[in-house]
Design an enzyme around this catalytic site. Structure first.
Site, PDB file in Angstrom:
ATOM      1  N   SER A   1     -11.887  28.553   0.063  1.00 19.91           N
ATOM      2  CA  SER A   1     -11.378  29.193  -0.899  1.00 19.91           C
ATOM      3  C   SER A   1      -9.916  28.940  -1.182  1.00 19.91           C
ATOM      4  O   SER A   1      -9.455  29.404  -2.155  1.00 19.91           O
ATOM      5  CB  SER A   1     -11.699  30.585  -0.633  1.00 19.91           C
ATOM      6  OG  SER A   1     -12.991  30.876  -0.682  1.00 19.91           O
TER       7      SER A   1
ATOM      8  N   GLU B   1     -16.656  25.591  -9.210  1.00 12.76           N
ATOM      9  CA  GLU B   1     -15.287  24.970  -9.551  1.00 12.76           C
ATOM     10  C   GLU B   1     -15.017  23.609  -8.877  1.00 12.76           C
ATOM     11  O   GLU B   1     -15.196  23.685  -7.692  1.00 12.76           O
ATOM     12  CB  GLU B   1     -14.239  25.881  -9.064  1.00 12.76           C
ATOM     13  CG  GLU B   1     -13.739  26.911 -10.110  1.00 12.76           C
ATOM     14  CD  GLU B   1     -12.844  28.179  -9.448  1.00 12.76           C
ATOM     15  OE1 GLU B   1     -11.998  28.418 -10.117  1.00 12.76           O
ATOM     16  OE2 GLU B   1     -12.887  28.412  -8.149  1.00 12.76           O
TER      17      GLU B   1
ATOM     18  N   ASN C   1     -10.202  33.028  -8.793  1.00 17.50           N
ATOM     19  CA  ASN C   1      -9.635  33.810  -7.691  1.00 17.50           C
ATOM     20  C   ASN C   1      -8.130  34.023  -8.377  1.00 17.50           C
ATOM     21  O   ASN C   1      -7.367  35.116  -8.070  1.00 17.50           O
ATOM     22  CB  ASN C   1      -9.649  33.427  -6.335  1.00 17.50           C
ATOM     23  CG  ASN C   1     -11.223  33.569  -5.730  1.00 17.50           C
ATOM     24  OD1 ASN C   1     -11.855  34.454  -6.302  1.00 17.50           O
ATOM     25  ND2 ASN C   1     -11.429  32.741  -4.759  1.00 17.50           N
TER      26      ASN C   1
ATOM     27  N   HIS D   1     -16.223  24.414  -5.277  1.00 18.77           N
ATOM     28  CA  HIS D   1     -16.207  25.886  -4.708  1.00 18.77           C
ATOM     29  C   HIS D   1     -17.150  26.787  -5.615  1.00 18.77           C
ATOM     30  O   HIS D   1     -17.182  26.735  -6.565  1.00 18.77           O
ATOM     31  CB  HIS D   1     -14.727  26.510  -5.324  1.00 18.77           C
ATOM     32  CG  HIS D   1     -14.283  27.908  -4.749  1.00 18.77           C
ATOM     33  ND1 HIS D   1     -13.968  28.798  -5.683  1.00 18.77           N
ATOM     34  CD2 HIS D   1     -14.554  28.322  -3.657  1.00 18.77           C
ATOM     35  CE1 HIS D   1     -13.700  29.782  -4.837  1.00 18.77           C
ATOM     36  NE2 HIS D   1     -14.095  29.698  -3.683  1.00 18.77           N
TER      37      HIS D   1
HETATM   38  P1  NAD Z   1     -19.679  32.427   7.499  1.00 16.69           P
HETATM   39  O1  NAD Z   1     -18.971  32.933   8.538  1.00 16.69           O
HETATM   40  O2  NAD Z   1     -20.812  33.231   6.941  1.00 16.69           O
HETATM   41  O3  NAD Z   1     -20.294  30.952   7.884  1.00 16.69           O
HETATM   42  C1  NAD Z   1     -19.585  30.010   8.470  1.00 16.69           C
HETATM   43  C2  NAD Z   1     -20.474  29.186   9.423  1.00 16.69           C
HETATM   44  O4  NAD Z   1     -19.612  28.297   9.776  1.00 16.69           O
HETATM   45  C3  NAD Z   1     -20.952  29.987  10.586  1.00 16.69           C
HETATM   46  O5  NAD Z   1     -22.496  29.922  10.549  1.00 16.69           O
HETATM   47  C4  NAD Z   1     -20.264  29.202  11.661  1.00 16.69           C
HETATM   48  O6  NAD Z   1     -21.050  29.238  13.127  1.00 16.69           O
HETATM   49  C5  NAD Z   1     -20.166  27.800  11.185  1.00 16.69           C
HETATM   50  N1  NAD Z   1     -19.261  26.962  12.088  1.00 16.69           N
HETATM   51  C6  NAD Z   1     -18.142  27.056  12.693  1.00 16.69           C
HETATM   52  N2  NAD Z   1     -17.486  26.288  13.129  1.00 16.69           N
HETATM   53  C7  NAD Z   1     -18.553  25.157  12.844  1.00 16.69           C
HETATM   54  C8  NAD Z   1     -18.522  23.838  13.182  1.00 16.69           C
HETATM   55  N3  NAD Z   1     -17.499  23.069  13.983  1.00 16.69           N
HETATM   56  N4  NAD Z   1     -19.450  23.044  12.638  1.00 16.69           N
HETATM   57  C9  NAD Z   1     -20.422  23.593  12.008  1.00 16.69           C
HETATM   58  N5  NAD Z   1     -20.438  24.811  11.606  1.00 16.69           N
HETATM   59  C10 NAD Z   1     -19.507  25.461  12.108  1.00 16.69           C
HETATM   60  O7  NAD Z   1     -18.720  31.884   6.350  1.00 16.69           O
HETATM   61  P2  NAD Z   1     -19.011  32.045   4.570  1.00 16.69           P
HETATM   62  O8  NAD Z   1     -18.703  33.138   3.841  1.00 16.69           O
HETATM   63  O9  NAD Z   1     -20.137  31.202   4.492  1.00 16.69           O
HETATM   64  O10 NAD Z   1     -17.563  30.963   4.324  1.00 16.69           O
HETATM   65  C11 NAD Z   1     -17.794  29.628   4.527  1.00 16.69           C
HETATM   66  C12 NAD Z   1     -16.603  28.692   3.697  1.00 16.69           C
HETATM   67  O11 NAD Z   1     -16.876  29.191   2.370  1.00 16.69           O
HETATM   68  C13 NAD Z   1     -15.378  29.234   3.923  1.00 16.69           C
HETATM   69  O12 NAD Z   1     -14.393  28.230   3.746  1.00 16.69           O
HETATM   70  C14 NAD Z   1     -14.977  30.371   2.914  1.00 16.69           C
HETATM   71  O13 NAD Z   1     -13.773  30.511   2.510  1.00 16.69           O
HETATM   72  C15 NAD Z   1     -15.855  29.761   1.605  1.00 16.69           C
HETATM   73  N6  NAD Z   1     -16.303  30.692   0.583  1.00 16.69           N
HETATM   74  C16 NAD Z   1     -16.692  31.827   0.943  1.00 16.69           C
HETATM   75  C17 NAD Z   1     -17.275  32.796  -0.131  1.00 16.69           C
HETATM   76  C18 NAD Z   1     -17.685  34.127   0.174  1.00 16.69           C
HETATM   77  O14 NAD Z   1     -17.759  34.820  -0.867  1.00 16.69           O
HETATM   78  N7  NAD Z   1     -18.259  34.324   1.372  1.00 16.69           N
HETATM   79  C19 NAD Z   1     -17.221  32.373  -1.505  1.00 16.69           C
HETATM   80  C20 NAD Z   1     -16.464  31.042  -1.922  1.00 16.69           C
HETATM   81  C21 NAD Z   1     -16.137  30.344  -0.520  1.00 16.69           C
END
Ligand code: NAD
Length: 285
Positions: free
Chosen positions: A120, A153, A191, A141
């Site tokens: 993000s 995106e 965003n 994204h």
């Molecule tokens: P989350 O915390 O739900 O999931 C992240 C996952 O990554 C976890 O299961 C964790 O164990 C795993 N992880 C950590 N280290 C790792 C590794 N070395 N290898 C493999 N997996 C690993 O987070 P999320 O909300 O799913 O966000 C993930 C990404 O998406 C981030 O970059 C975030 O900025 C982006 N994002 C989030 C949203 C949202 O609304 N949550 C929206 C758009 C983008």
């Protein structure tokens, strides 16, 4: 231009399992990678639960649910990335962690494989630079919840090729999404517009211009938004909004992005919105 038939999703959390589900229901095989069995099982359970809800609502038949689930495999071993057409990194939002993950994926994936990230806030150009394939590196994204949200995106880093944009654009469409192509810039498009609007709603509230209910009613009825800005801030998390505004303020060096003082104050108090039970509204635990 070869089509993408198998995707490696790194991270089985909120976004990763949503992306894997969107692939699976669209006939694309998805291998989810996370650090251990517990995270992978949680990710698969989330997909199974979400598909089950679709079956109950009669939006998916049981046979299609089973076929979709059969397209999702899991492993903690990055070696699985050797066989995929596209990698979508959706691990925890931490630059150093993403650098390490992307270097590893770059070393294993075939040279033709596209590496995409769902970050993000981290620069796509900077993430691309840790790989040996910046022309085949791109931001994808997605929005939460991925199976429901129609937008992706596609973010061009400085070196991203037109062919890469073409291939991920076709992938987004295959997932039933509408892609928009965006240059690398903090907050991309959505965003960059949304977060300052939420921040401004907090200024309005703290200046006593209107109550929280009136501000939210204003944007729902006056702009046809499905949810008001303060209720949405409670959903997103006040800490998440503050982090984004701090990035905008620092990266653009422009005070128009300064976080509302009340936002800082509420985060300091632990009033983070829905997840803490209190934000601009209160929520039963
Ligand atoms: P989350 O915390 O739900 O999931 C992240 C996952 O990554 C976890 O299961 C964790 O164990 C795993 N992880 C950590 N280290 C790792 C590794 N070395 N290898 C493999 N997996 C690993 O987070 P999320 O909300 O799913 O966000 C993930 C990404 O998406 C981030 O970059 C975030 O900025 C982006 N994002 C989030 C949203 C949202 O609304 N949550 C929206 C758009 C983008």
């Amino acid at each position: 231009m070869s089509t993408i038939a198998t995707v490696g999703v790194i991270g089985a959390g909120t976004m990763g399992n949503g992306i894997a589900q969107a692939c699976a229901v669209s006939g694309i095989k998805a291998v989810m990678i996370d650090v251990g069995d517990a995270q992978l099982q949680k990710g698969v359970a989330a997909i199974a639960g979400s598909l089950e809800r679709l079956v109950k609502k009669e939006k998916l038949c049981a046979a299609d649910r089973d076929a979709a689930l059969a397209r999702v495999t899991t492993t903690a071993d990055y070696a699985a990335l050797a066989g995929v057409d596209c990698v979508i990194e959706a691990a925890t939002e931490n630059p150093q962690l993403k650098f390490d993950i992307l270097r590893k994926a770059d070393a294993i994936a075939s040279p033709q494989t596209i590496l995409a990230t769902n970050t993000s806030s981290i620069s796509i150009t900077q993430l691309a630079a840790v790989t040996k394939r910046p022309e085949r590196f791109v931001g994808m994204h997605f929005f939460n919840p991925v199976p429901m949200m129609a937008l992706v995106e596609l973010i061009r880093g400085l070196a991203t090729s037109d062919e890469t944009i073409g291939r991920v654009s076709a992938l987004a469409k295959a997932l039933g999404k509408t892609p928009i192509v965006v240059k690398n810039s903090p907050g991309f498009v959505v965003n960059r517009l949304l977060c300052p609007m939420l921040n401004e709603a907090i200024f309005l509230y703290s200046e006593g211009v209107a109550s929280a209910q009136e501000i939210d009613e204003g944007m729902k009825l006056g702009c046809n938004h499905p949810i008001g800005p303060l209720a949405l801030t409670d959903m997103v998390g006040l800490d998440v909004l503050l982090a984004v505004m701090n990035v905008f303020h620092a990266d653009f060096g422009d005070d128009k992005y300064r976080p509302a003082p009340l936002l800082r104050e509420m985060v300091a108090a632990g009033w983070l919105g829905r997840k803490s039970g209190r934000g601009f509204y209160t929520y039963a635990k």
